[in-house]
Enzyme design. Structure first.
Site, short mmCIF file in Angstrom:
data_model
loop_
_atom_site.label_atom_id
_atom_site.label_comp_id
_atom_site.label_asym_id
_atom_site.label_seq_id
_atom_site.Cartn_x
_atom_site.Cartn_y
_atom_site.Cartn_z
N PRO A 2 0.81 -1.21 0.00
CA PRO A 2 0.00 0.00 0.00
C PRO A 2 0.85 1.27 0.00
O PRO A 2 1.72 1.46 0.85
CB PRO A 2 -0.82 -0.12 1.30
CG PRO A 2 -0.88 -1.59 1.57
CD PRO A 2 0.44 -2.12 1.10
N GLU A 3 0.59 2.13 -0.99
CA GLU A 3 1.24 3.43 -1.08
C GLU A 3 0.16 4.50 -0.91
O GLU A 3 -0.97 4.19 -0.54
CB GLU A 3 1.97 3.53 -2.42
CG GLU A 3 3.00 2.40 -2.60
CD GLU A 3 3.80 2.47 -3.90
OE1 GLU A 3 3.87 3.56 -4.50
OE2 GLU A 3 4.34 1.43 -4.30
N LYS A 57 1.76 7.48 3.86
CA LYS A 57 1.18 6.13 3.84
C LYS A 57 0.60 5.73 5.19
O LYS A 57 0.34 4.55 5.43
CB LYS A 57 2.25 5.13 3.40
CG LYS A 57 2.73 5.35 1.97
CD LYS A 57 3.66 4.25 1.50
CE LYS A 57 5.07 4.42 1.98
NZ LYS A 57 6.00 3.43 1.39
N ARG A 106 15.74 -2.29 -4.67
CA ARG A 106 14.35 -2.33 -5.13
C ARG A 106 14.29 -2.41 -6.65
O ARG A 106 15.04 -1.73 -7.37
CB ARG A 106 13.59 -1.07 -4.67
CG ARG A 106 13.63 -0.81 -3.17
CD ARG A 106 12.98 -1.91 -2.37
NE ARG A 106 11.57 -2.09 -2.70
CZ ARG A 106 10.58 -1.37 -2.17
NH1 ARG A 106 10.86 -0.41 -1.29
NH2 ARG A 106 9.33 -1.60 -2.49
#
Length: 278
Positions: A9-10, A62, A268
């Site tokens: 979730p962003e 967030k 990432r």
């Protein structure tokens, strides 16, 4: 391309859940239930929500901010797999670790925090302690604080920062996560490997506009879900994958001809178009 696709979730996903929660508030909390392993998520318990009224939910980056009566707060960070669920009945979804039981104007109401991986965090805090906690977050990228002047200041103060991993640092860019960072760089026409010192004022202006575009598109479609991970407060998947131009894409969605490249920056996965991004 990697076929194991998870959505952490962003900002757009958290904004979607926030909006859904607010539609069923205020709520009088009668009971609070914790799972046997909730201590790995709930880090602070300055107060008990039992008997308190939950007035509204706001968001910074967030993080969800639950506002209770008596200036009491709950901070809820969703981690990798967390979400809040809304129901008129007991929520028996697997991995529900915190459940608020009560009622609103329409009758019984249940709010449950679901987190299979338990990387989320929750803090029951007084207003003062919440303010101290929030100091670790930089400007929310959807707020009026996030301006071209702010980006120019960051360029001067952090010239050696590589732009894509820099976007993930919550003390500077609150709300941005991995898929957003790749998409922002793509829509701004900026290679994710460039250092801040190389970005012109026009580049930073493009970055600002690209951030707004990515946010607007993803929020409008209820967030972004791939094959696993994020679900909203009713267990539904976001439709934001239709807006992606480089993240997990084979062909660039901007030029519609170049093959998207994947590299690793600061551990990432990072996606970019070698034609559209310079």
């Amino acid at each position: 391309m990697n076929t194991r696709r998870y959505t952490i979730p962003e900002l757009p996903e958290v904004e979607t859940i926030k909006s859904q929660l607010n539609k069923v508030l205020p709520m009088k909390v009668k009971e609070v239930h914790f799972s046997n392993v909730s201590d790995s998520i709930v880090k602070d318990k300055d107060f008990s929500a039992k008997g308190k009224e939950l007035l509204k939910v706001e968001r910074k980056g967030k993080v969800l901010r639950f506002f209770f009566e008596d200036e009491l707060r709950v901070i809820s960070g969703l981690g990798m797999s967390g979400s809040w669920r809304i129901s008129k009945e007991w929520i028996d979804v697997k991995h529900t670790h915190v459940q608020l039981v009560g009622e609103n104007a329409d009758g019984p109401l249940y709010l449950g925090y679901v987190d299979p991986r338990r990387f989320g965090n929750m803090h029951f805090l007084t207003e003062e302690h919440e303010a101290n906690w929030l100091e670790r977050l930089g400007p929310d990228v959807s707020s009026l604080e996030f301006t071209l002047e702010y980006l120019l200041k960051l360029k001067k103060e952090r010239p050696m920062k590589v732009i894509k991993p820099f976007l993930l640092e919550q003390n500077f860019f609150s709300g941005v996560g991995n898929y957003m960072a790749s998409e922002i760089c793509a829509r701004a026409g900026i290679r994710p490997t460039r250092k801040m010192k190389t970005l012109t004022k026009n580049d930073l202006s493009n970055l600002l506009q690209a951030t707004k575009m990515v946010l607007d598109d993803s929020i409008e479609t209820g967030g972004t879900t791939f094959s696993g991970g994020y679900a909203d407060a009713y267990g539904e998947k976001g439709r934001g994958v239709t807006n992606l131009v480089v993240f997990y894409q084979k062909i660039c969605g901007l030029c519609h001809k170049s093959e998207v490249k994947k590299i690793t920056l600061a551990g990432r996965g990072t996606y970019y178009c070698p034609t559209c991004q310079r």
